[in-house]
Design a protein around this motif. Structure first.
Motif: not given
Length: 329
Positions: A68-76
């Protein structure tokens, strides 16, 4: 010297821009879908639970939180800048390591429980009680929280020109403090559980080789499960911990060649998604844990809406009714 620097600085940045978004996207999609399905199966199809089922559900919850925390890292990594608050950066980095070391401890608990079932069958019924599973999971969450909480004071964001970057754990300062803490995590959070898992596998393999019931399906499944856990420890967790220690060590040296620094950092970047790939192996573990999960999964894949089943079966009922009326006449 300037030419050397220009040649080597783009390696790790290219990996961040292309490799990490692709790998994290795959982990995110598979982790979300696979763990939601697994948790649903355990909640709906596999009650009542044993201790191993409780551990599996908690393992799936940890993986689901991580995905669930992956989308933030992907955008980063796609945008090359961090647009959220520093607290969110701390949470994302905390989530990665909390899942990592939580998964390590959950897998270690499964190995120990399987060890007891195979080598001490008279105690198997006691170990399979719900209370043991609840106590084990509670201990794992608390130990993981104690291990990773200091990281919240170390992870931060950094200004690079006109953009803000959410630094990964091994890139934070002071390098000496992070290096000591990283070694503590490696020893207590990885090497010690690795010793326990390896010892459990050796004992189980030896018992199955010489034991009188080495062909029992439950015992064979126990060995396969322990082998799978050992593979996860070696393929997913070991490269990450080795390369993280190297990354931290090169940062404590102060002055190293650009090629060495960027090369070690590039290898460390490659290892980070590999640690997250334990989610894939965990999904395979659920099918090895027992036949009931496999049957429930197959039943879910073959499920059809009730109106479809009714529409298919109705012609058969009508034909039977007509045949009975003919016979009565």
């Amino acid at each position: 010297m300037s030419q050397e620097k220009n040649n080597c600085t783009s390696v790790d940045e290219s990996l961040k821009s292309y490799y990490l978004p692709v790998m994290y996207s795959i982990i995110c999609v598979v982790g979300l879908v696979g763990n939601i399905i697994s948790i649903t199966i355990y909640l709906v199809k596999l009650r009542p639970w044993k201790s191993s089922s409780i551990i599996m559900v908690n393992l799936a919850i940890a993986d689901l939180l991580y995905a669930s925390s992956m989308p933030l890292l992907i955008h980063n990594y796609i945008s090359g800048k961090w647009i959220m608050h520093e607290i969110v950066c701390k949470f994302v980095r905390f989530s990665f390591h909390f899942n990592l070391y939580g998964s390590i401890l959950f897998l270690t608990c499964l190995s120990v429980f399987r060890y007891v079932v195979v080598l001490h069958p008279l105690r198997a019924a006691q170990v399979q009680r719900k209370s043991w599973g609840i106590l084990a999971c509670l201990a794992v969450w608390l130990v993981s929280l104690a291990e990773i909480s200091p990281m919240l004071t170390m992870v931060t964001v950094e200004k690079k020109g006109d953009r803000t970057v959410c630094l990964d754990f091994a890139s934070n300062d002071p390098a000496e403090t992070v290096w000591l803490y990283g070694w503590l995590l490696t020893v207590l959070g990885y090497l010690l559980p690795l010793v326990v898992v390896s010892w459990s596998y050796i004992c189980i393999a030896r018992e199955l080789k010489v034991g009188p019931h080495n062909g029992q399906s439950g015992r064979v499944r126990a060995r396969k499960l322990t082998v799978m856990i050992l593979v996860v420890f070696v393929l997913c967790f070991m490269p990450y911990h080795i390369l993280r220690c190297l990354r931290l060590y090169t940062r404590t040296l102060g002055s190293v060649s650009c090629i060495l620094e960027k090369g070690v950092n590039a290898a460390y970047i490659i290892s980070r998604p590999l640690a997250g790939l334990n989610t894939f192996f965990n999904l395979a573990l659920y099918t090895l844990a027992g036949d009931r999960f496999q049957q429930a999964l197959l039943g879910l894949l073959q499920w059809r809406p009730s109106f479809t089943r009714t529409s298919i079966s109705k012609p058969n009922i009508n034909s039977i009714s007509r045949a009975c009326l003919v016979n009565l006449k």
